[in-house]
Design an enzyme around this catalytic site. Structure first.
Site, PDB file in Angstrom:
ATOM      1  CE  LYS A 144      -3.994  -1.830   2.535  1.00  0.00           C
ATOM      2  NZ  LYS A 144      -4.945  -1.720   1.416  1.00  0.00           N
ATOM      3  NE  ARG A 203     -10.636 -10.132  -2.190  1.00  0.00           N
ATOM      4  CZ  ARG A 203     -10.904  -9.265  -3.143  1.00  0.00           C
ATOM      5  NH1 ARG A 203     -11.299  -9.677  -4.345  1.00  0.00           N
ATOM      6  NH2 ARG A 203     -10.805  -7.966  -2.909  1.00  0.00           N
TER       7      ARG A 203
HETATM    8  N1  BES Z   1      -8.211  -3.712   4.194  1.00  0.00           N
HETATM    9  C1  BES Z   1      -8.328  -3.317   2.836  1.00  0.00           C
HETATM   10  C2  BES Z   1      -9.614  -2.537   2.553  1.00  0.00           C
HETATM   11  C3  BES Z   1      -9.759  -1.208   3.212  1.00  0.00           C
HETATM   12  C4  BES Z   1      -9.529  -0.053   2.506  1.00  0.00           C
HETATM   13  C5  BES Z   1     -10.214  -1.096   4.514  1.00  0.00           C
HETATM   14  C6  BES Z   1      -9.703   1.177   3.085  1.00  0.00           C
HETATM   15  C7  BES Z   1     -10.378   0.137   5.120  1.00  0.00           C
HETATM   16  C8  BES Z   1     -10.138   1.278   4.389  1.00  0.00           C
HETATM   17  C9  BES Z   1      -8.305  -4.542   1.935  1.00  0.00           C
HETATM   18  O1  BES Z   1      -7.565  -5.607   2.391  1.00  0.00           O
HETATM   19  C10 BES Z   1      -7.686  -4.094   0.655  1.00  0.00           C
HETATM   20  O2  BES Z   1      -6.535  -3.783   0.679  1.00  0.00           O
HETATM   21  N2  BES Z   1      -8.443  -4.062  -0.414  1.00  0.00           N
HETATM   22  C11 BES Z   1      -7.954  -3.561  -1.650  1.00  0.00           C
HETATM   23  C12 BES Z   1      -8.350  -4.490  -2.751  1.00  0.00           C
HETATM   24  C13 BES Z   1      -7.819  -4.054  -4.103  1.00  0.00           C
HETATM   25  C14 BES Z   1      -6.314  -4.204  -4.148  1.00  0.00           C
HETATM   26  C15 BES Z   1      -8.492  -4.870  -5.173  1.00  0.00           C
HETATM   27  C16 BES Z   1      -8.587  -2.195  -1.865  1.00  0.00           C
HETATM   28  O3  BES Z   1      -9.783  -2.063  -1.620  1.00  0.00           O
HETATM   29  O4  BES Z   1      -7.865  -1.276  -2.183  1.00  0.00           O
HETATM   30 MN    MN Z   2      -5.512  -5.438   1.844  1.00  0.00          MN
END
Ligand code: BES
Ligand code: MN
Ligand code: ZN
Length: 498
Positions: A270, A344
């Site tokens: 991230k 997931r």
């Molecule tokens: N934990 C994150 C989702 C999230 C985003 C929670 C913002 C709280 C605030 C999840 O594991 C994630 O990283 N999802 C990605 C998926 C993408 C790479 C397809 C996302 O939503 O950016």
């Molecule tokens: Mn994630």
């Protein structure tokens, strides 16, 4: 801070809080200085508009302080608004450095009186929340005592006591969930989360079993293990069981909470801006722990089992990588296109476990799963997927009781294609947009025919505002809605409101 019930708020001796509808012209019998409200309204100083607050000193013969709280139009009021109004009024009382506050109550056409009282209790308690564990200077609450007069609601004493108890229990456990979310990940590791769950089990009356890495491996939860395999802190699988309806052991409601104590994204790293908020990636776990605590404390006549697959998503030489193919506990293989789609992976093993081993008859998962839900619904509304209209109905009615907002998203057949992989049974990063739906449907591949609800709280689990009952950080979303789902499914649902 103590909350009590009192007899006649208008005869009390502490500062008095009175709600006033826009269309109303009296402040009950407190309005000894005749026409006070008419005067205020005529001069435009206070109109009873929603959220308006006006403080008067020494009404009538009494020198007491009176806080007038604008309720707006009666027909526009709902449970969330009642909570928020009392949260706001409480913050005003704090600002005025009041020591004690007497509160008069009021009826609202179309709203259950029992719920109004609870919303008042929840509103003041949640507004008083702050996370200051790590600050030398703790936030001080000047308000030591709150006395609520339920007579305006025409509730008998027994019911009022019960509403007070239920409201306090839900507020306390919502704050517990907020604490868990706000704890930094160096403190709240998977082990610490499991210890806190155990402590709640002992305090509230539910069984907690924790599986270590060895047992998780034995169970074949390879998808869950893959996510946690880069980290020094070992994964834990937490099982919580509450048996409130022993005569009906075949019926068990299952809750699954996402429990990433930190999500760096892994090799699909991230960006650093905002990464610190990913300590909140266990808000789903916090919600199920808070809900289990409330269900057990209120001794609901229902059986509930909850699980959390808790780990960290980090980077190391041992970490899982994009392109890896892993076999889930259910046997389906998954191509890891993106290591940031880790939630997931942990959830499908948890879902498969709770259905196949704990024999739950309904399953609900709650997870900070996708950033996409923030784009779709913002921080106001939780996105929901459901494969069963009846179970969705139970959630809808529960959300009305809790005041938490939900919205159902479509799960048309065509979306399933988005999780197609050329090399495995499933691909962990949906394609073609609709990220919240494709992530949810990925989970849906593991529920079989079990009635299932998926709640994506990535938007609603974390607040940036301190308005009303909110404080910055974890919201504790889901605790109350999950509690009401269990209550709706219990043998003795609410006598006052269905
Ligand atoms: N934990 C994150 C989702 C999230 C985003 C929670 C913002 C709280 C605030 C999840 O594991 C994630 O990283 N999802 C990605 C998926 C993408 C790479 C397809 C996302 O939503 O950016
Ligand atoms: Mn994630
Ligand atoms: Zn995550």
């Amino acid at each position: 801070m103590k909350i009590n019930l009192m007899d006649d708020a208008f005869k009390g001796s502490n500062a008095l809080l009175v709600g006033v509808f826009e269309e109303c012209n009296c402040v009950g019998c407190c309005d000894k200085a005749q026409g006070l409200l008419t005067q205020l309204k005529e001069s435009g100083r206070f109109n009873g508009n929603y959220g308006e607050i006006y403080t008067v000193n020494g009404v009538g013969e009494q020198p007491r302080e009176v806080i007038l709280l604008g309720l707006g139009k009666e027909k526009d009021l709902n449970i969330t608004k009642v909570q928020n109004l009392f949260g706001k009024a409480f913050k005003k009382a704090q600002e005025l450095k009041l020591k004690a506050l007497d509160i008069a109550s009021f009826k609202v056409e179309g709203l259950c009186t029992f719920r109004i009282l609870k919303a008042m209790v929840e509103g003041v308690m949640l507004a008083n929340y702050s996370f200051d564990t790590y600050k030398a200077e703790k936030s001080k609450c000047t308000v030591e005592e709150i006395n609520i007069d339920p007579s305006g609601l025409e509730l008998d004493n027994e019911k009022a006591e019960k509403a007070l108890k239920e409201g306090m229990t839900l507020a306390i456990n919502t704050m517990l969930a907020r604490d868990l979310v706000n704890e930094p990940s160096n403190v709240l590791t998977p082990t610490e989360l499991s210890e806190r769950a155990k402590a709640q089990g002992e305090k509230c009356g539910f069984e907690v079993e924790v599986f270590d890495k060895e047992k998780i491996t034995e169970l074949g939860m390879r998808a869950f293990l893959a996510v946690g395999q880069a980290s020094y802190n070992e994964p834990k699988f937490i099982v919580m069981r509450y048996v409130g309806d022993p005569g009906n052991r075949d019926e068990i409601v299952g809750f699954v909470g996402k429990g990433l104590t930190f999500d760096s994204g892994g090799y699909s790293l991230k960006p650093s801006a905002g990464m610190q908020d990913m300590k909140s990636d266990m808000a789903g776990a916090a919600a199920v722990i808070g809900a289990m605590s409330s269900i057990a404390e209120m001794k609901l006549q229902v059986n509930v089992t909850a699980v959390v697959a808790s780990c960290e998503n980090l980077i190391s030489g041992g970490g899982y990588k994009p392109g890896d193919i892993i076999k889930s506990m259910a046997g389906k293989t998954i191509e890891v296109a993106n290591t940031d789609c880790e939630g997931r992976l942990t959830l499908v093993d948890a879902i498969h476990y709770i259905i196949s081993k704990e024999k739950v008859t309904k399953v609900l998962d709650i997870a900070t799963l996708t950033g996409a839900v923030l784009s779709a619904l913002g921080k106001i509304t939780t996105g929901v997927l459901a494969n069963d209209d009846e179970f969705y109905g139970v959630l809808e009615s529960a959300a009305k009781k809790s005041g938490e907002k939900i919205w159902r998203l479509p799960i048309f057949e065509e979306y399933k294609e988005c999780n197609h992989s050329d090399v495995a049974d499933l691909h962990n990063q949906g394609v073609g947009g609709a990220g919240t739906i494709t992530a949810g449907l990925f989970l849906g591949e593991f529920v079989g025919n079990t009635p299932w609800l998926h709640l994506d709280i990535a938007g609603t689990g974390w607040a940036n505002s301190t308005a009303e009952c909110q404080s910055k950080g974890g919201t504790g979303v889901g605790v109350r809605t999950l509690y009401y789902i269990a209550r709706n499914l219990s043998q003795k649902s609410c006598e006052t409101c269905k």
